[in-house]
Design an enzyme around this catalytic site. Structure first.
Site: not given
Ligand code: GLN
Ligand code: ZN
Length: 710
Positions: A396, A652, A444, A23, A625, A603, A398, A475-476
């Site tokens: 990276i 982020h 992805e 929630e 990162e 990261c 996704s 984030r979960c």
């Molecule tokens: N390859 C993953 C992505 O791009 C890496 C995610 C991560 O490092 N937390 O989502």
């Molecule tokens: Zn990452």
């Protein structure tokens, strides 16, 4: 005369707060999107707190914690409590969330992992002075009292807070604020305050131990204060224990799941015998034996969890799909609370005999070494094969996940889902071609999560329906459960990678999660050494690497963002861990041919400390990162002999970096790194972002690289 205090007989150090149906996540997102006012977000928070306290009381728990709820992060809350709000955020519409997430103008605070967990906190940035803002703990105490419930406010303790802020030298300035807080809470009728000091389970210098003594002698001095409960967790108090025991604090919390049996007398011991870090049922005989043994010296023994239950899901109740035999071995937060209550009952009833289980012998087997050809040989083969421009631009892995895609994944029509995933891959490939990236990814879209996806395709793992655990803010993740030997049933990612590669002449990066990360972000079995579990996963990843190569994928990224996370908190154990963790990574990747370029990614993990190990992974390209810490890591990468991509886009935050900003970051990188080894990439995957942000941001990366190439 100081009054003799008693502690409730059972408690937990903290509780999940995202909501059993997430929630809080939904309320946060609605507020951030401007769909609801802040008051509505706060009402959701109040409802979640009420539900938690009522539930804990219903289950029979005696000592209820408060101020463990947070709208984003408890370390950020502590910073606000102490008045450590950097000046620049004060003018923002909502300074709290400006610190947490940034605004169009402001970068957020740096975020990093909470000890060896996958929870991320915001690193406090201290201003000129401190001042108390006790509104949050007071409001929670009052809210609970209106429900007829007394609570124990929980606050990060002064030593841990300052160590996290890298400013222990400011202890003398911050202690008066804690003193004032204790006075305010005493005036409110609070009987106990919990000060969390998990930093005390790591190695501490004599000066740091001195700070512990100074802090708790001083906070313990006033007679009319609440009882002081200093909670340690995630390991053993070691040399901090006698120091704490020599101060006036009345209660000390010890982690008896990970820590050794404590030599402690004349204090109330809050005994963490029910693990807050795993999902297994507690061995009642062992726990009761420990509790009984503690009774010999302690003034009172309180049954508790080893740490906050923040790190486990709410309840097993919705997990109807789990194999019943497995389900019977599990306990989530609610079930763990019931265990605490039951153990307290057994302890009071006189059941059980005192016994301290023998410490498991330390396992130090030699680690196998896996080698590829020397880097110059590989680099030449890759340059010949890939023909990339200088400062190659990549991502990276996704790309943003659309609601449609998530709905289809949850839906019942595998064929429709397949069509949608393929369409999404094509869209992402076309977009990257249009923007001019050099090494493409398939985006992805088939993955709900970088660990869960692999868990679903490997034997030995179970996945939950609803087992959400907070990672940071809204984030979960749903950590899978490793309950048996891990093995690969068949190719996992290969057909998607092959399809993506068939759409373009540019190289498409195959995307895998590394063995350490898969295990780190899962709940693990306890009957096998961690290292053996990781090597089982490494074997599966190695098979997947071979299958990707076989279909013509020539760049393969094996992400290891959790490498730092599992680093033992005590230095004496770190070297051995890093040796086997690196060996597992090399086992997973060393089967690749010289011309196959292996990438890795790390990261938000304060990789500074483990750079030698990152180097030892022997990946051809490492992305890491950097954007959020202002390129802090750059100074340390000089010694890297292979390709390196310091992140130049903080994913982020919703902010889109300008071409100038990206160019400036790259120029800085070029001061320490040669141009022929520098890569241009975001800090992390793009899945939490929206296309409106990702498209211009990536365009700016490409433009910055193009300008610098000229
Ligand atoms: N390859 C993953 C992505 O791009 C890496 C995610 C991560 O490092 N937390 O989502
Ligand atoms: Zn990452």
């Amino acid at each position: 005369m100081v009054k003799k205090r008693t502690f409730p007989s059972s408690t937990v150090l903290g509780y999940p707060r995202i909501g059993p149906d997430r929630e809080l996540k939904r309320a946060l997102e609605a507020y951030w999107a401007g769909r609801v006012p802040r008051s509505e977000l706060e009402e959701t928070g109040a409802r979640l707190r009420e539900r938690t306290w009522r539930r804990l009381a219903e289950l029979g728990l005696e000592g209820l914690p408060s101020n463990t709820f947070s709208l984003y992060d408890h370390v950020l809350d502590t910073a606000v409590l102490l008045g450590a709000v950097p000046e620049r955020y004060l003018a923002a519409r909502d300074p709290y969330f400006a610190m947490a997430r940034g605004t169009d103008e402001l970068a957020p605070l740096r975020m990093t992992k909470w000890f060896d967990t996958n929870y991320h906190y915001l690193v406090p940035e201290l201003g000129e002075s401190f001042h108390l803002d006790a509104s949050k703990p007071l409001a929670e105490v009052r809210q609970a009292r209106e429900l007829g419930l007394a609570t124990r406010p929980v606050v990060v303790g002064p030593v841990t807070f300052l160590l996290l802020a890298g400013a222990l030298e400011r202890l003398e300035e911050v202690l008066p604020v804690y003193e004032e807080l204790l006075a305010v809470l005493a005036a409110e009728g609070v009987e106990w305050v919990q000060l969390d000091e998990p930093a005390l389970v790591a190695d501490r210098s004599p000066a740091e131990l001195q700070a512990v003594e100074t802090a708790y002698k001083r906070l313990g001095a006033p007679a009319d204060r609440p009882g002081l409960f200093v909670a340690s967790y995630f390991g053993d108090l070691g040399e901090s224990l006698p120091v704490l025991a020599g101060t006036p604090v009345e209660a000390i919390g010890v982690d008896l799941v990970r820590g050794a049996f404590p030599d402690i007398s004349g204090k109330i011991v809050v005994a963490g015998v029910v693990s807050g870090r795993d999902v297994w049922r507690t061995d009642t005989d062992r726990a009761l034996g420990l509790l009984r043994a503690l009774e010999a010296g302690a003034e009172q023994v309180v049954v508790s969890t080893s740490c906050s239950l923040l790190h486990v899901p709410y309840s097993l109740e919705p997990e109807r799909d789990l194999d019943p035999a497995l389900r019977a071995r599990l306990a989530f937060a609610e079930e763990k609370v019931a265990e605490v209550v039951e153990l307290a009952r057994l302890l009071a009833s006189g059941a059980g005999t005192a016994s301290v289980p023998p410490a498991a012998p330390e396992e130090r087997r030699p680690v196998p070494q896996e080698r590829r050809s020397p880097y110059p040989v590989r680099a030449a083969a890759q340059a010949e094969h890939l023909r990339l421009p200088p400062l190659p631009v990549t991502t990276i892995g996704s790309f943003p996940q659309t609601g449609e895609l998530r709905a289809a994944r949850a839906g019942q029509d595998p064929e429709a889902y397949e069509v949608l995933v393929r369409a999404e891959i094509e869209r992402v490939i076309r977009l990257q071609e249009r923007l001019g990236l050099d090494v493409l990814v398939h985006g992805e879209p088939e993955r709900n999560d970088m660990v869960q996806y692999f868990a679903e395709h490997l034997d030995g793992f179970a996945v939950t329906r609803h087992g959400w655990v907070q990672s940071y803010g809204s984030r979960c993740t749903r950590p899978p459960i490793i309950h048996g030997d891990v093995s690969r049933r068949g190719p996992i990612t290969v057909r998607w990678a092959a399809y993506a590669q068939s759409l373009t002449g540019k190289p498409v990066k195959g995307m895998l999660t590394g063995p350490v990360t898969i295990v780190a972000w899962s709940f693990r079995r306890e009957d096998l050494p961690l290292r053996d579990v990781v090597f089982q996963v490494a074997e599966a990843v190695r098979q997947e690497v071979a299958d990707l190569e076989a279909v013509g994928i020539s760049v393969i990224q094996v992400d290891e963002p959790a490498l730092r996370e599992l680093l033992p908190l005590r230095r004496a154990e770190q070297e051995h861990y890093l040796a086997w963790a690196v060996a597992a990574y090399r086992r997973a990747t060393s089967g690749a041919a010289d011309r196959t370029q292996i990438h890795t990614h790390l990261c938000y993990s304060d990789a500074d400390q483990i750079l030698a190990a990152v180097d030892a992974l022997d990946a051809d390209v490492t992305s890491i990162e950097s954007a959020r810490s202002g390129g802090r890591i750059l100074g340390l990468l000089g010694g890297f002999e292979r390709g390196i991509g310091p992140g130049v886009y903080d994913i982020h935050s919703p902010r889109v970096p300008s071409v100038e900003e990206v160019t400036a970051l790259l120029r800085r990188a070029l001061e320490t790194l040669p141009a022929d080894r520098l890569w241009v990439n975001p800090d992390c995957g793009l899945k939490t972002r929206a296309y409106e942000q990702v498209e211009p941001a990536l365009a700016h990366l490409v433009a910055a690289a193009a300008a610098l190439r000229r």
